[in-house]
Scaffold this motif. Structure first.
Motif, PDB file in Angstrom:
ATOM      1  N   ALA A 141       0.907  -1.117  -0.128  1.00  0.00           N
ATOM      2  CA  ALA A 141      -0.120  -0.165   0.044  1.00  0.00           C
ATOM      3  C   ALA A 141       0.853   1.186  -0.060  1.00  0.00           C
ATOM      4  N   GLY A 142       1.811   1.307   0.621  1.00  0.00           N
ATOM      5  CA  GLY A 142       2.547   2.594   0.948  1.00  0.00           C
ATOM      6  C   GLY A 142       3.892   2.772   0.211  1.00  0.00           C
ATOM      7  N   ILE A 143       4.206   2.095  -0.816  1.00  0.00           N
ATOM      8  CA  ILE A 143       5.567   2.037  -1.714  1.00  0.00           C
ATOM      9  C   ILE A 143       5.358   3.308  -2.336  1.00  0.00           C
ATOM     10  N   PRO A 144       6.241   4.425  -2.269  1.00  0.00           N
ATOM     11  CA  PRO A 144       6.195   5.670  -3.018  1.00  0.00           C
ATOM     12  C   PRO A 144       6.119   5.423  -4.348  1.00  0.00           C
ATOM     13  N   ASN A 145       5.297   5.930  -4.960  1.00  0.00           N
ATOM     14  CA  ASN A 145       5.022   6.293  -6.419  1.00  0.00           C
ATOM     15  C   ASN A 145       4.181   4.888  -7.061  1.00  0.00           C
ATOM     16  N   LEU A 146       4.608   3.646  -6.493  1.00  0.00           N
ATOM     17  CA  LEU A 146       3.947   2.361  -7.088  1.00  0.00           C
ATOM     18  C   LEU A 146       3.075   1.914  -6.056  1.00  0.00           C
ATOM     19  N   GLY A 147       3.034   2.259  -4.773  1.00  0.00           N
ATOM     20  CA  GLY A 147       1.839   1.820  -4.119  1.00  0.00           C
ATOM     21  C   GLY A 147       0.663   1.533  -4.488  1.00  0.00           C
ATOM     22  N   ILE A 148      -0.181   0.510  -4.088  1.00  0.00           N
ATOM     23  CA  ILE A 148      -1.418   0.394  -4.607  1.00  0.00           C
ATOM     24  C   ILE A 148      -2.305   1.221  -3.489  1.00  0.00           C
ATOM     25  N   GLY A 149      -2.147   1.867  -2.451  1.00  0.00           N
ATOM     26  CA  GLY A 149      -3.000   2.792  -1.881  1.00  0.00           C
ATOM     27  C   GLY A 149      -4.410   1.892  -0.971  1.00  0.00           C
ATOM     28  N   PHE A 150      -5.117   2.733  -0.434  1.00  0.00           N
ATOM     29  CA  PHE A 150      -6.156   2.158   0.117  1.00  0.00           C
ATOM     30  C   PHE A 150      -7.176   1.414  -0.961  1.00  0.00           C
TER      31      PHE A 150
END
Length: 235
Positions: free
Chosen positions: A26-35
């Motif tokens: 979820a939290g990977i900068p730029n590539l994260g999937i987000g909530f």
């Protein structure tokens, strides 16, 4: 025993896939999937396991679902405790696997003073956006109630059962889209317990709400569906 193993593996996959997406992706900068990605991941775990093992155990993967189906007259009360035990063991095993993987990263630590640590649920300071205990209770109660209404309706003998897994998976996705900011989304006591056990501290002391509210909501849904919505010809 096959039913209990199906519940174990189904709940394991739900926690591993849903909570794992929150922990690792979820939290990977730029590539994260987000909530939004996490919400979809939870929905996909239920959808895939509903078709994989749902025909064996009914595909509960959640103590609240078992309570709701029992209240709706769809599940025998004698099987309630064995199902819940299998679900909790599956969830805890998945959390243990996630912990083992996460521990392989240098500097990994679970900060149990941080909201959402290790995909845990919480309210007040442990809510992702600071929602109160009352807000968390209402959200978990209402969302579990509607989740069970979807399950009961989609699996009704008058419904098209081939698409039940899709409806249920999408419902869980929608639930997460609504409530990740509120409680980090539970609607599943086993999922909440498994993460809280590894986090400890205040998130573990708050886990009671994530048993109480979802189970009450599920029971309410079972009663509502059985007595108000269910086709009378089924009686």
């Amino acid at each position: 025993m096959k039913k209990l193993f199906a519940e174990f593996f189904g709940t394991y996959w739900l926690v591993f896939g849903g909570c794992g997406s929150a922990i690792f992706a979820a939290g990977i900068p730029n590539l994260g999937i987000g909530f939004m990605g996490v919400a979809l991941a939870f929905g996909l775990t239920v959808l895939t396991m509903a078709y994989a093992v749902g025909h064996i155990s009914g595909g509960h993967f959640n103590p609240a679902v078992s309570f709701g189906l029992c209240a709706g007259g769809r599940f025998p009360i004698k099987d309630l405790l064995p199902y819940i035990i299998a679900q909790c063991i599956g969830a805890i095993a998945a959390a243990g696997t996630l912990y083992a993987i996460a521990s392989g990263k240098t500097g990994f630590i679970i900060d149990n003073a941080k909201a959402g640590a290790f995909a845990s649920n919480g309210f007040d300071a442990f809510s992702p956006e600071g929602y109160s205990m009352e807000s968390a209770f209402i959200a978990e109660f209402v969302l579990t109630l509607f989740f069970l209404l979807v399950i009961l309706g989609a699996t009704d003998k008058f419904a098209n059962g081939k698409f039940a897994g899709i409806a249920i998976g999408l419902a869980l996705t929608l639930i997460h889209l609504i409530s990740i900011p509120i409680t980090n989304t539970s609607v599943n006591p086993a999922r909440s317990l498994s993460q809280a056990l590894f986090v400890g501290g205040e998130p573990l002391s708050q886990v009671w709400l994530f048993w109480f509210a979802p189970i009450l909501g599920a029971i309410a849904a079972g009663i509502i569906y059985k007595n108000i919505l269910q086709n009378n010809s089924e009686s």
